[in-house]
Motif scaffolding. Sequence first.
Motif, PDB file in Angstrom:
ATOM      1  N   GLU A 188     -22.772  -0.940   9.519  1.00  0.00           N
ATOM      2  CA  GLU A 188     -22.952   0.496   9.369  1.00  0.00           C
ATOM      3  C   GLU A 188     -22.169   0.840   8.112  1.00  0.00           C
ATOM      4  OE1 GLU A 188     -23.404   4.449   9.346  1.00  0.00           O
ATOM      5  OE2 GLU A 188     -21.430   3.539   9.254  1.00  0.00           O
ATOM      6  N   ARG A 189     -22.850   1.097   7.015  1.00  0.00           N
ATOM      7  CA  ARG A 189     -22.246   1.090   5.687  1.00  0.00           C
ATOM      8  C   ARG A 189     -21.045   2.029   5.563  1.00  0.00           C
ATOM      9  NH1 ARG A 189     -24.112  -0.254   0.367  1.00  0.00           N
ATOM     10  NH2 ARG A 189     -22.820   0.804  -1.186  1.00  0.00           N
ATOM     11  N   THR A 190     -21.167   3.249   6.046  1.00  0.00           N
ATOM     12  CA  THR A 190     -20.095   4.234   5.864  1.00  0.00           C
ATOM     13  C   THR A 190     -18.781   3.743   6.461  1.00  0.00           C
ATOM     14  OG1 THR A 190     -21.685   6.050   5.868  1.00  0.00           O
ATOM     15  CG2 THR A 190     -19.376   6.613   6.312  1.00  0.00           C
ATOM     16  N   PHE A 191     -18.846   3.236   7.679  1.00  0.00           N
ATOM     17  CA  PHE A 191     -17.625   2.823   8.371  1.00  0.00           C
ATOM     18  C   PHE A 191     -17.083   1.509   7.826  1.00  0.00           C
ATOM     19  CE2 PHE A 191     -19.564   5.758  11.407  1.00  0.00           C
ATOM     20  CZ  PHE A 191     -18.482   6.553  11.713  1.00  0.00           C
ATOM     21  N   PHE A 192     -17.976   0.569   7.556  1.00  0.00           N
ATOM     22  CA  PHE A 192     -17.503  -0.717   7.030  1.00  0.00           C
ATOM     23  C   PHE A 192     -16.843  -0.511   5.667  1.00  0.00           C
ATOM     24  CE2 PHE A 192     -17.695  -4.899   5.113  1.00  0.00           C
ATOM     25  CZ  PHE A 192     -17.393  -5.735   6.184  1.00  0.00           C
ATOM     26  N   GLN A 193     -17.420   0.339   4.836  1.00  0.00           N
ATOM     27  CA  GLN A 193     -16.839   0.600   3.517  1.00  0.00           C
ATOM     28  C   GLN A 193     -15.467   1.256   3.658  1.00  0.00           C
ATOM     29  OE1 GLN A 193     -19.516   2.629   0.884  1.00  0.00           O
ATOM     30  NE2 GLN A 193     -18.339   2.137  -0.922  1.00  0.00           N
ATOM     31  N   GLN A 194     -15.327   2.114   4.677  1.00  0.00           N
ATOM     32  CA  GLN A 194     -14.021   2.738   4.900  1.00  0.00           C
ATOM     33  C   GLN A 194     -12.982   1.695   5.300  1.00  0.00           C
ATOM     34  OE1 GLN A 194     -13.137   5.900   4.301  1.00  0.00           O
ATOM     35  NE2 GLN A 194     -11.029   5.361   4.826  1.00  0.00           N
ATOM     36  N   ALA A 195     -13.387   0.699   6.069  1.00  0.00           N
ATOM     37  CA  ALA A 195     -12.462  -0.372   6.456  1.00  0.00           C
ATOM     38  C   ALA A 195     -11.991  -1.143   5.230  1.00  0.00           C
ATOM     39  CB  ALA A 195     -13.136  -1.318   7.457  1.00  0.00           C
ATOM     40  N   ILE A 196     -12.914  -1.451   4.316  1.00  0.00           N
ATOM     41  CA  ILE A 196     -12.544  -2.155   3.083  1.00  0.00           C
ATOM     42  C   ILE A 196     -11.622  -1.280   2.238  1.00  0.00           C
ATOM     43  CG2 ILE A 196     -13.419  -3.145   0.937  1.00  0.00           C
ATOM     44  CD1 ILE A 196     -14.032  -4.839   3.366  1.00  0.00           C
ATOM     45  N   ARG A 197     -11.941   0.003   2.141  1.00  0.00           N
ATOM     46  CA  ARG A 197     -11.073   0.933   1.381  1.00  0.00           C
ATOM     47  C   ARG A 197      -9.654   0.908   1.941  1.00  0.00           C
ATOM     48  NH1 ARG A 197     -15.274   5.069   2.068  1.00  0.00           N
ATOM     49  NH2 ARG A 197     -16.575   5.190   0.194  1.00  0.00           N
ATOM     50  N   ASN A 198      -9.543   0.961   3.262  1.00  0.00           N
ATOM     51  CA  ASN A 198      -8.213   0.983   3.876  1.00  0.00           C
ATOM     52  C   ASN A 198      -7.409  -0.255   3.512  1.00  0.00           C
ATOM     53  OD1 ASN A 198      -8.821   3.412   5.111  1.00  0.00           O
ATOM     54  ND2 ASN A 198      -9.311   2.508   7.092  1.00  0.00           N
ATOM     55  N   LEU A 199      -8.058  -1.428   3.563  1.00  0.00           N
ATOM     56  CA  LEU A 199      -7.353  -2.664   3.237  1.00  0.00           C
ATOM     57  C   LEU A 199      -6.990  -2.730   1.753  1.00  0.00           C
ATOM     58  CD1 LEU A 199      -9.298  -5.307   5.366  1.00  0.00           C
ATOM     59  CD2 LEU A 199      -7.113  -4.212   5.869  1.00  0.00           C
ATOM     60  N   LEU A 200      -7.885  -2.249   0.891  1.00  0.00           N
ATOM     61  CA  LEU A 200      -7.594  -2.264  -0.541  1.00  0.00           C
ATOM     62  C   LEU A 200      -6.484  -1.273  -0.883  1.00  0.00           C
ATOM     63  CD1 LEU A 200      -8.247  -3.412  -3.275  1.00  0.00           C
ATOM     64  CD2 LEU A 200     -10.114  -1.748  -3.504  1.00  0.00           C
ATOM     65  N   GLU A 201      -6.537  -0.094  -0.281  1.00  0.00           N
ATOM     66  CA  GLU A 201      -5.467   0.889  -0.490  1.00  0.00           C
ATOM     67  C   GLU A 201      -4.130   0.337  -0.008  1.00  0.00           C
ATOM     68  OE1 GLU A 201      -6.769   4.344   1.569  1.00  0.00           O
ATOM     69  OE2 GLU A 201      -8.327   4.849   0.092  1.00  0.00           O
ATOM     70  N   ASN A 202      -4.158  -0.359   1.103  1.00  0.00           N
ATOM     71  CA  ASN A 202      -2.936  -0.973   1.637  1.00  0.00           C
ATOM     72  C   ASN A 202      -2.373  -2.004   0.653  1.00  0.00           C
ATOM     73  OD1 ASN A 202      -1.294  -1.323   4.301  1.00  0.00           O
ATOM     74  ND2 ASN A 202      -1.779  -3.417   3.677  1.00  0.00           N
ATOM     75  N   ALA A 203      -3.268  -2.829   0.082  1.00  0.00           N
ATOM     76  CA  ALA A 203      -2.833  -3.844  -0.884  1.00  0.00           C
ATOM     77  C   ALA A 203      -2.256  -3.202  -2.132  1.00  0.00           C
ATOM     78  CB  ALA A 203      -4.014  -4.750  -1.243  1.00  0.00           C
ATOM     79  N   ILE A 204      -2.877  -2.135  -2.610  1.00  0.00           N
ATOM     80  CA  ILE A 204      -2.384  -1.442  -3.806  1.00  0.00           C
ATOM     81  C   ILE A 204      -1.034  -0.794  -3.516  1.00  0.00           C
ATOM     82  CG2 ILE A 204      -2.827   0.455  -5.413  1.00  0.00           C
ATOM     83  CD1 ILE A 204      -5.836  -0.053  -4.947  1.00  0.00           C
ATOM     84  N   LYS A 205      -0.929  -0.173  -2.348  1.00  0.00           N
ATOM     85  CA  LYS A 205       0.295   0.549  -1.997  1.00  0.00           C
ATOM     86  C   LYS A 205       1.513  -0.367  -1.991  1.00  0.00           C
ATOM     87  CE  LYS A 205       0.630   2.130   2.234  1.00  0.00           C
ATOM     88  NZ  LYS A 205       0.428   3.018   3.408  1.00  0.00           N
ATOM     89  N   PHE A 206       1.344  -1.601  -1.530  1.00  0.00           N
ATOM     90  CA  PHE A 206       2.481  -2.508  -1.393  1.00  0.00           C
ATOM     91  C   PHE A 206       2.585  -3.525  -2.525  1.00  0.00           C
ATOM     92  CE2 PHE A 206       1.625  -1.182   3.054  1.00  0.00           C
ATOM     93  CZ  PHE A 206       2.813  -0.487   3.250  1.00  0.00           C
ATOM     94  N   SER A 207       1.734  -3.377  -3.547  1.00  0.00           N
ATOM     95  CA  SER A 207       1.835  -4.254  -4.721  1.00  0.00           C
ATOM     96  C   SER A 207       2.909  -3.742  -5.670  1.00  0.00           C
ATOM     97  CB  SER A 207       0.492  -4.306  -5.465  1.00  0.00           C
ATOM     98  OG  SER A 207      -0.466  -5.024  -4.726  1.00  0.00           O
ATOM     99  N   PHE A 208       3.587  -4.667  -6.319  1.00  0.00           N
ATOM    100  CA  PHE A 208       4.559  -4.287  -7.337  1.00  0.00           C
ATOM    101  C   PHE A 208       3.829  -3.947  -8.638  1.00  0.00           C
ATOM    102  CE2 PHE A 208       7.048  -7.386  -4.689  1.00  0.00           C
ATOM    103  CZ  PHE A 208       7.881  -6.432  -4.115  1.00  0.00           C
ATOM    104  N   PRO A 209       4.448  -3.123  -9.494  1.00  0.00           N
ATOM    105  CA  PRO A 209       3.827  -2.826 -10.784  1.00  0.00           C
ATOM    106  C   PRO A 209       3.504  -4.106 -11.556  1.00  0.00           C
ATOM    107  CG  PRO A 209       5.697  -1.370 -10.391  1.00  0.00           C
ATOM    108  CD  PRO A 209       5.720  -2.397  -9.299  1.00  0.00           C
ATOM    109  N   LYS A 210       2.369  -4.089 -12.236  1.00  0.00           N
ATOM    110  CA  LYS A 210       1.853  -5.237 -13.003  1.00  0.00           C
ATOM    111  C   LYS A 210       1.572  -6.441 -12.097  1.00  0.00           C
ATOM    112  CE  LYS A 210       4.073  -3.878 -17.336  1.00  0.00           C
ATOM    113  NZ  LYS A 210       4.912  -4.298 -18.488  1.00  0.00           N
ATOM    114  N   GLY A 211       1.260  -6.138 -10.845  1.00  0.00           N
ATOM    115  CA  GLY A 211       0.946  -7.200  -9.902  1.00  0.00           C
ATOM    116  C   GLY A 211      -0.542  -7.535  -9.903  1.00  0.00           C
ATOM    117  N   ALA A 212      -0.972  -8.238  -8.868  1.00  0.00           N
ATOM    118  CA  ALA A 212      -2.360  -8.676  -8.787  1.00  0.00           C
ATOM    119  C   ALA A 212      -2.828  -8.652  -7.337  1.00  0.00           C
ATOM    120  CB  ALA A 212      -2.521 -10.085  -9.364  1.00  0.00           C
ATOM    121  N   ILE A 213      -4.127  -8.449  -7.164  1.00  0.00           N
ATOM    122  CA  ILE A 213      -4.767  -8.494  -5.848  1.00  0.00           C
ATOM    123  C   ILE A 213      -5.961  -9.429  -5.952  1.00  0.00           C
ATOM    124  CG2 ILE A 213      -6.017  -7.191  -4.087  1.00  0.00           C
ATOM    125  CD1 ILE A 213      -4.389  -4.714  -4.943  1.00  0.00           C
ATOM    126  N   ASP A 214      -6.067 -10.376  -5.022  1.00  0.00           N
ATOM    127  CA  ASP A 214      -7.188 -11.309  -4.993  1.00  0.00           C
ATOM    128  C   ASP A 214      -8.071 -11.008  -3.783  1.00  0.00           C
ATOM    129  OD1 ASP A 214      -6.184 -12.613  -7.211  1.00  0.00           O
ATOM    130  OD2 ASP A 214      -5.011 -14.039  -6.022  1.00  0.00           O
TER     131      ASP A 214
END
Length: 363
Positions: A238-264
Amino acid sequence: MKSRLLVYKKLDFLKKYSLKFLFISFVGIHIPLLGIILYLISVEKNEVTPLEIIILALILTLVATSITLFLLNELLKPLKMIQEGLDQYIQTKQLPDLPEHYQDELGQVMSKLQNTLEQLQHLLDEKHDLIALLSHDLRSPVNQIKGLVALLQDSEEELQQEYLQVMDGLCTQHATLLSEVLFMLKQEEENTAHKVFEYVDLIKLLDECIQEHHTSLEKKDVSVSLTSSVDNVQVNMERTFFQQAIRNLLENAIKFSFPKGAIDIRVETVSDQLQIHIRDYGMGFKPEVAHQLFDKFTRQGKKGTFNEPSTGLGLHLTKKIIEQHIGRVEASSEGQGKGATFTIRLTQWKSMSKTMDVFSVEN
């Protein structure tokens, strides 16, 4: 309650409720006939009088009627249990303990009623939690902003910018919390309706999520790489909800990344399972608290590397969404300061090609 259903349980081999009534009635009707036949077999024919047959028939009919009424009354006990369970829930909000393993029509009714009441109680608990959240966490920032406005009016010019930044952060936190609460309410509403699932290009969806977060990535100077070992992978979602789940995980990764860091972000297959790994190299967490991160309003939530707030709802929502897609999400970390990896595991997917070509996107 279940121990009261002895007769109903003994007749469980009859898969229809109507057949249970028919069986008891059939046995009750034939008790007098069988009794008379056995009596005639056991005595000499010249010793039997018509009066004895009549009296015996009356006695056996009375006995059969009593037994039949008792058994039919026992067979009605599931209906009484349903009524008592509903009355109990209405009056005390205490869930009944209705049996869920019987296969006839009434057994299915009891099972569905039990499941419905449990879901209703879950929704009520969700509502109470949200009310508690709204009464505290939504009122607090407003009061803080009001206090800062009063200070702003009487402060020196060099302090005004500082107060404005604090107010901006409070407003952002306020908006984030409202967004997640509203999305949770929308999800609960959608759970009662029919969701439309379709096969969606996963890589394209992941790339869209990355582009949506371009500003926050740029603010921290964090790069994102997206790789896939599966060509043209499609996920039933269900595209709307699944995309929101991915957004949440990506936002979480960005929030806890250090400046000039990386996300894989890596997409791969293990046996027949599709896995999506989202890894950051930021703050991380203690391995023993991994399972607690998905609890609603978890105490393991903390501020990000730029003091971004945590509502304790994002990962809980993600877990619920992924489970609705017949999958699961897990978190792992080697410890604080060593980054974290969140992995989504799915079974409902397909690929137009089984080649192992690598698709890569660099942010």
